[in-house]
Motif scaffolding. Structure first.
Motif, PDB file in Angstrom:
ATOM      1  N   MET A  51       0.819  -1.213   0.000  1.00  0.00           N
ATOM      2  CA  MET A  51       0.000   0.000   0.000  1.00  0.00           C
ATOM      3  C   MET A  51       0.855   1.266   0.000  1.00  0.00           C
ATOM      4  O   MET A  51       0.597   2.218  -0.718  1.00  0.00           O
ATOM      5  CB  MET A  51      -0.908  -0.005   1.239  1.00  0.00           C
ATOM      6  N   LYS A  52       1.952   1.237   0.800  1.00  0.00           N
ATOM      7  CA  LYS A  52       2.842   2.393   0.880  1.00  0.00           C
ATOM      8  C   LYS A  52       3.504   2.647  -0.458  1.00  0.00           C
ATOM      9  O   LYS A  52       3.634   3.773  -0.911  1.00  0.00           O
ATOM     10  CB  LYS A  52       3.881   2.173   1.975  1.00  0.00           C
ATOM     11  N   GLN A  53       3.917   1.562  -1.144  1.00  0.00           N
ATOM     12  CA  GLN A  53       4.558   1.706  -2.447  1.00  0.00           C
ATOM     13  C   GLN A  53       3.592   2.293  -3.464  1.00  0.00           C
ATOM     14  O   GLN A  53       3.964   3.129  -4.285  1.00  0.00           O
ATOM     15  CB  GLN A  53       5.087   0.345  -2.931  1.00  0.00           C
ATOM     16  N   ASN A  54       2.344   1.848  -3.441  1.00  0.00           N
ATOM     17  CA  ASN A  54       1.339   2.385  -4.360  1.00  0.00           C
ATOM     18  C   ASN A  54       1.129   3.869  -4.132  1.00  0.00           C
ATOM     19  O   ASN A  54       0.968   4.648  -5.077  1.00  0.00           O
ATOM     20  CB  ASN A  54       0.015   1.631  -4.187  1.00  0.00           C
ATOM     21  N   TRP A  55       1.094   4.237  -2.859  1.00  0.00           N
ATOM     22  CA  TRP A  55       0.901   5.656  -2.530  1.00  0.00           C
ATOM     23  C   TRP A  55       2.066   6.503  -3.037  1.00  0.00           C
ATOM     24  O   TRP A  55       1.866   7.555  -3.638  1.00  0.00           O
ATOM     25  CB  TRP A  55       0.757   5.785  -1.016  1.00  0.00           C
ATOM     26  N   LEU A  56       3.286   6.005  -2.816  1.00  0.00           N
ATOM     27  CA  LEU A  56       4.471   6.739  -3.291  1.00  0.00           C
ATOM     28  C   LEU A  56       4.501   6.822  -4.808  1.00  0.00           C
ATOM     29  O   LEU A  56       4.839   7.855  -5.392  1.00  0.00           O
ATOM     30  CB  LEU A  56       5.740   6.067  -2.770  1.00  0.00           C
ATOM     31  N   LYS A  57       4.133   5.714  -5.451  1.00  0.00           N
ATOM     32  CA  LYS A  57       4.117   5.686  -6.910  1.00  0.00           C
ATOM     33  C   LYS A  57       3.129   6.699  -7.469  1.00  0.00           C
ATOM     34  O   LYS A  57       3.369   7.324  -8.504  1.00  0.00           O
ATOM     35  CB  LYS A  57       3.762   4.277  -7.390  1.00  0.00           C
ATOM     36  N   ALA A  58       2.014   6.866  -6.779  1.00  0.00           N
ATOM     37  CA  ALA A  58       0.997   7.817  -7.233  1.00  0.00           C
ATOM     38  C   ALA A  58       1.423   9.264  -7.004  1.00  0.00           C
ATOM     39  O   ALA A  58       1.115  10.153  -7.808  1.00  0.00           O
ATOM     40  CB  ALA A  58      -0.320   7.537  -6.512  1.00  0.00           C
ATOM     41  N   ILE A  59       2.137   9.509  -5.927  1.00  0.00           N
ATOM     42  CA  ILE A  59       2.455  10.888  -5.555  1.00  0.00           C
ATOM     43  C   ILE A  59       3.730  11.421  -6.215  1.00  0.00           C
ATOM     44  O   ILE A  59       3.880  12.630  -6.426  1.00  0.00           O
ATOM     45  CB  ILE A  59       2.556  11.018  -4.014  1.00  0.00           C
TER      46      ILE A  59
END
Length: 848
Positions: free
Chosen positions: A1-9
Motif C-alpha cells: 500500500m505504501k509503495q502504491n501511494w508513493l508511486k501515485a504521488i
C-alpha cells in the motif's frame, strides 16, 4: 500500500519540482535579495505608510488614512493583521515562496490541477501549466505590480478544477477543492477578475446542464450544483471582513456610485454630456484601455500592434536611418532614439499599453486543432467563454454589444479597462490546447483522420499569419494615435515638416518590420510543432521525443517574449526600490513642523501620485476607488487650481480652497530639479467657526457657490441637511470663538471649542457618513456635509470637548464572521479530502 501511494504521488512531486525550478530560474535575481521595481507597488507603499506606522505605534487597527485625497478609508490599502486565517493558506499553497516566484509557481500548479481533473496525460499537463503561467499578460502585470490580479488569474484554473471535479460526481473532493480554491480566489479579492470568472462559471453550469439532460443525469447535476452553491456561499464567509466593508465603501466611490453633479468641470467644458445613464463609472472612462478588434491578433503574433508603448526603434532601424539622413550624427541619432518618444505601439488603446496579450503560437495552432478534433462537452463552455472574453475586451471598439452590457449587465459598470477580459481567452486557449494534444495522442481518432486535421489546422493557422501578418504588414495602416502629435513636435525640433514626415515614415516602416518579423517567428514555431506532431503520427518519433519538443518549444517561445517585459533589469536591490521613497530636503524641512495634522501639496507630482503620501498628508494620492465626492473636488476645484498655480496665476479662490483643506505647505519645483517648500500662513487649520451658512438647493448649486464663496467666513450646505440643523439655522458671529485639535489619531480626533454663541464649525476633514460619528461632551450629534466635501458641526455656546470617531459597524461585524468561519472552512476542506480518500479506499476493488 505504501509503495502504491508513493508511486501515485511521485509524478506530482516531480511536476511541482519542475514548476519551482522554472519560476525560480525566471526570477533568479530574487535569490540575490532583489525585488521587482513595480511602479504600482510604489504607490501602494505611499498609500499604506501612515496606516502601517499607526498600527505599529498604537496597536489599533487603522481604518482611516489622511495621507491621500484629504482622507479616505484604508479598506483597500491596509487594515492591520488579517483575521481571515485563509491568509496562511494563501502563502502555503505557494510554498511560502517570495514574490514573484510564488505567482508563477501558483499559476503553473493550478493549471496542472485542472489538467489532472480533465484526465490529461502527464506531460501535457506540464506543457499546459507552463503555457498558462508564462502568457505575456501575466509577466507584464507582475512587472507593473498588479499583485492581487495575478494571484486571482493564477487561481482561476483551480476554481474550475473544483467545479468540474464535482460535476464528475467526486462530490467530497470536488467540494473541498472548490471551497479551498474559491476561498483563496475571493481572499485575493481582485473583483474584476472574480466577476469575469463568475460569468464563465455560469456558462460552465449551462453546459453541464445540457450534458446531464442529454445523458439523463439531471439528478446528479442538481446534486453537484447544490454542493457547488453551498461551497460558494461558505467560501464567502471567511472573506466577510473585506467583502462587507468593500460593498459599503463602494457605494461612496467612483465605481459604485454617481456624482451628484450634472455640471461640467472646467476640464470638461465643451465636451459631450455627462453619462447620466450609468450607476457606476462613466462609460468613456470605464472603456479606456479597450483592446482593438484587430489588435487581438497579438494572441498569435506578439508584435502585431507594436508590443508596448515604451518599445522604440534601435540603432540601424528605419527611424534611425531617417534621423541620420536629415543630418543627425550617428551617436546623436542613437541618443535621440533613447530620449525622444518613438512609440512602436500602434494599436487601438489611445492611452497606450505595457505589452500585448500573447498566449503562444503553438497554443494557437492547438486551439485550431481543438476546433477540428475535440468533441468533449468541455468545448461547449470553452468556446462561448472565449467569444465572451474577446467581445468584452473590445470595449468601445464593439459598442453594438458592449454599450448594452455596460448599462444592463449587473455591476459591470463598476469596472474599467475592458482589455483585462482577455484573461478569459488566455485561460480557455490553454485548456483547449491541452484537450487537442490529449486527443492527438489518445488514439481515439484514426491516424489518417488526425493527419488530415493536422494539415487543415496548420494551413489555417499559418494562413492567418501570412494574410494578416506578413501580407497585412505591407497593407494595413501603421499610424498610431500619437503620430499627429509627434509630427507637430518633430516639425519644431527637426527643422520643418518634411524632416518630421520622413522620421514618422521611418517609424511606420519599423512598425511594419516588427509585424513581419514576429509573423515569421510565430510561423516557425507553428511549423516546428506541426512537424513534431506529424512525425509522431507517422511513428517517426516516440511520445517522449514529442513531449520534449512541444514542451521545449512552448517554453522557449513564451520565455523569449516574456523577457522583453520582466527581465533581470526589472529587479533592483531593496534599497534602490526604496530610494524613490527617500525624503527630499523639502520633505525633511516640512517634517520639522511639530503640528500633527496638516496637509501638503507637492506641485511637482501629479495628483494621481501616492509618493508624497509616504511623507505627508497629501492633497493628491493614488487609488483605484476614490471617493466620488473628492473626485468632484479634484475636477472642479483642485485641478483648475493646479493649472493656475503651475502657470503662475493662482486666483484668490484657488488659495481659499487650499486653505479650507488646511494645506499648510506647498512644494514647488525649483532650479536644478530641487524642490522648494513654501509655508502657507493662511491655511485655516483643522477647524474654524464661520459667520454664516449659505443653503444650496442642490449639489450643482453647492459646487458653483463654493467656487466663489469666502469659505473663511461662510459655509455652503446642501438644503437637504437643513432639518439636521433644526431648520434654516444661522450661526451667530463671534470673533473670539476658537476650536483647536487636541488629539490626533486615524480613527479618532478630539477638539476643544470655545464660543459665546451657538455656532457652526467647519472641519477640514473629508465627509464620509458610513462610519464617522461626532460627539459633543459625549453626546452624539449629526455631522453635516459642508462645502461639498467637508464636515461641519452645529456647536452650542460655551466650552466643549468634541470627538470624532471612525467606527464602522460593518467592519467589526465582518471581522467576527471572518475569524470564526475561516477556521471552520479549513476544517471542512481537510474533511472533504480525507473523506474522499476513505470513500475511494472503501470502494476500491478487493476492499472489504
Amino acid at each position: 500500500m505504501k509503495q502504491n501511494w508513493l508511486k501515485a504521488i511521485l509524478p506530482h512531486l516531480a511536476a511541482i519540482g519542475i514548476f519551482l525550478i522554472l519560476a525560480t530560474v525566471y526570477c533568479a535575481p530574487v535569490l540575490e535579495g532583489k525585488v521587482v521595481n513595480q511602479s504600482d507597488m510604489m504607490n501602494v507603499q505611499g498609500m499604506a505608510k501612515e496606516a502601517k506606522d499607526y498600527y505599529q505605534q498604537t496597536g489599533d487597527v487603522p481604518l482611516w488614512s489622511n495621507s491621500m485625497f484629504g482622507g479616505m478609508p484604508t479598506y483597500v490599502v491596509y487594515t492591520g493583521p488579517n483575521p481571515n486565517k485563509i491568509s496562511v493558506l494563501n502563502k502555503a499553497v505557494c510554498l511560502f515562496l517570495p514574490d514573484p516566484i510564488n505567482m508563477l509557481f501558483l499559476a503553473m500548479l493550478c493549471m496542472y490541477v485542472l489538467a489532472c481533473v480533465l484526465d490529461i496525460k502527464y506531460w501535457i499537463r506540464i506543457a499546459g501549466a507552463i503555457a498558462f503561467a508564462f502568457c505575456t499578460y501575466n509577466v507584464i502585470i507582475i512587472d507593473v505590480g498588479h499583485i492581487t490580479k495575478m494571484y486571482d488569474i493564477a487561481l482561476m484554473p483551480a476554481v474550475f478544477a473544483g467545479i468540474l471535479l464535482t460535476y464528475k460526481k467526486r462530490y467530497l473532493s470536488g467540494a473541498a477543492l472548490t471551497l479551498l480554491a474559491t476561498a483563496l480566489f475571493i481572499y485575493n479579492n481582485h473583483l474584476q477578475v472574480i466577476y469575469y470568472a463568475l460569468i464563465c462559471i455560469l456558462v460552465v453550469a449551462i453546459a453541464a446542464f445540457i450534458r446531464a439532460q442529454k445523458q439523463g443525469e439531471l439528478p446528479a447535476f442538481f446534486k453537484a450544483s447544490a454542493i457547488l452553491v453551498a461551497m460558494g456561499i461558505i467560501s464567502i464567509l471567511p472573506n466577510m471582513n473585506s467583502l462587507l466593508i468593500t460593498h459599503e465603501y463602494t457605494d461612496y466611490t467612483m465605481r459604485g456610485s454617481k456624482s451628484e453633479l450634472t455640471i461640467h468641470s472646467p476640464e470638461e467644458s465643451g465636451t459631450s454630456k455627462k453619462d447620466e445613464k450609468s450607476t457606476g463609472l462613466d462609460i468613456d472612462y470605464a472603456y479606456d484601455w479597450s483592446y482593438g478588434v484587430g489588435e487581438s491578433f497579438t494572441m498569435l503574433i506578439p508584435g502585431y500592434a507594436g508590443n508596448s508603448s515604451s518599445a522604440r526603434p534601435g540603432p540601424g532601424s528605419n527611424t534611425y536611418e531617417a534621423l541620420v539622413k536629415i543630418g543627425a550624427p550617428e551617436a546623436q541619432a542613437e541618443q535621440i532614439l533613447q530620449q525622444a518618444p518613438f512609440p512602436m505601439y500602434h494599436g487601438d488603446q489611445p492611452k497606450g499599453t505595457s505589452g500585448p496579450v500573447y498566449v503562444g503560437a503553438i497554443i494557437c495552432l492547438l486551439v485550431m486543432m481543438a476546433f477540428l478534433i475535440v468533441r468533449s462537452w468541455h468545448m461547449w463552455w470553452l468556446i462561448p467563454i472565449t467569444i465572451i472574453g474577446f467581445i468584452l475586451s473590445w470595449g468601445n471598439h464593439f459598442m453594438v454589444i458592449n454599450e448594452f452590457l455596460f448599462y444592463h449587465l449587473p455591476y459591470y459598470n463598476k469596472f474599467r479597462a475592458p482589455a483585462m477580459a482577455l484573461v478569459i481567452p488566455s485561460f480557455s486557449f490553454v485548456v483547449m490546447a491541452i484537450l487537442a494534444l490529449q486527443e492527438i495522442v489518445a488514439g481515439t481518432l484514426s491516424t489518417p483522420v488526425l493527419l488530415k486535421k493536422l494539415q487543415y489546422g496548420t494551413i489555417a493557422t499559418a494562413g492567418v499569419i501570412v494574410v494578416f501578418g506578413m501580407v497585412g504588414s505591407s497593407m494595413m495602416s501603421m499610424t498610431s494615435h500619437h503620430d499627429a502629435q509627434l509630427l507637430t513636435s518633430f516639425t519644431q525640433y527637426f527643422g520643418g515638416e518634411e524632416n518630421a514626415k520622413s522620421i514618422i515614415r521611418g517609424l511606420e516602416k519599423d512598425r511594419a518590420a516588427l509585424v513581419m518579423k514576429d509573423s515569421f517567428r510565430s510561423l516557425v514555431f507553428i511549423l516546428i510543432a506541426a512537424a513534431a506532431l506529424w512525425a509522431y503520427l507517422k511513428s517517426k518519433i516516440n511520445i517522449k521525443v514529442l513531449a520534449v519538443i512541444i514542451i521545449g518549444a512552448i517554453t522557449i517561445d513564451l520565455w523569449q517574449q516574456d523577457k522583453k517585459y520582466l527581465n533581470n533589469d526589472s529587479f533592483v536591490d531593496e534599497s534602490t526600490f526604496m530610494a524613490e521613497l527617500q525624503p527630499t530636503a523639502a520633505d525633511l524641512e516640512i517634517k520639522k513642523d511639530p503640528d500633527p495634522y496638516y496637509r501638503v501639496w507637492n506641485l511637482s507630482a501629479p495628483l494621481d501620485n501616492a509618493a508624497p503620501s509616504y511623507f505627508h498628508k497629501n492633497i493628491g494620492g493614488y487609488s483605484p476607488a476614490k471617493l466620488w465626492i473628492y473626485q468632484d473636488m479634484l475636477d472642479h476645484l483642485l485641478i483648475p487650481a493646479y493649472q493656475h498655480i503651475a502657470s503662475g496665476k493662482p486666483t484668490a479662490q484657488d488659495m481659499r480652497i487650499l486653505n479650507m483643506l488646511n494645506t499648510k505647505y506647498l512644494i514647488y519645483p525649483g532650479q536644478n530639479n530641487q524642490l522648494v517648500p513654501q509655508r502657507n500662513p493662511d491655511a485655516y487649520g483643522n477647524a474654524w467657526f464661520v459667520k454664516g451658512i449659505v443653503y444650496a438647493p442642490d449639489a450643482n448649486s453647492e459646487m458653483t457657490t463654493l467656487q466663489s464663496l469666502n469659505v473663511k467666513d461662510s459655509a455652503v450646505v446642501d438644503k437637504r441637511f437643513e432639518p439636521k440643523l433644526g431648520g434654516a439655522f444661522q450661526p451667530v458671529a463671534d470673533s473670539a470663538a476658537t476650536i483647536k485639535l487636541t488629539k490626533y489619531g486615524l480613527n479618532n480626533l478630539e477638539y476643544a471649542s470655545s464660543n459665546s454663541q451657538e455656532g457652526f464649525a467647519v472641519f477640514s476633514d473629508i465627509y464620509y457618513p458610513a462610519g464617522w460619528y461626532a460627539y459633543i461632551d459625549g453626546k452624539e450629534t449629526d455631522i453635516i456635509r459642508t462645502n461639498y466635501g467637508l464636515r461641519g458641526l452645529k456647536i452650542p455656546a460655551g466650552q466643549h470637548k468634541i470627538e470624532m470617531k471612525f467606527a464602522p459597524p460593518t467592519y467589526f461585524k465582518g471581522v467576527k464572521i471572518a475569524g470564526i468561519s475561516s477556521i471552520l472552512l479549513i476544517l471542512l476542506v481537510i474533511a472533504g479530502f480525507v473523506g474522499q480518500a476513505l470513500l475511494d479506499k472503501k470502494q476500491a476493488p478487493g476492499a472489504k
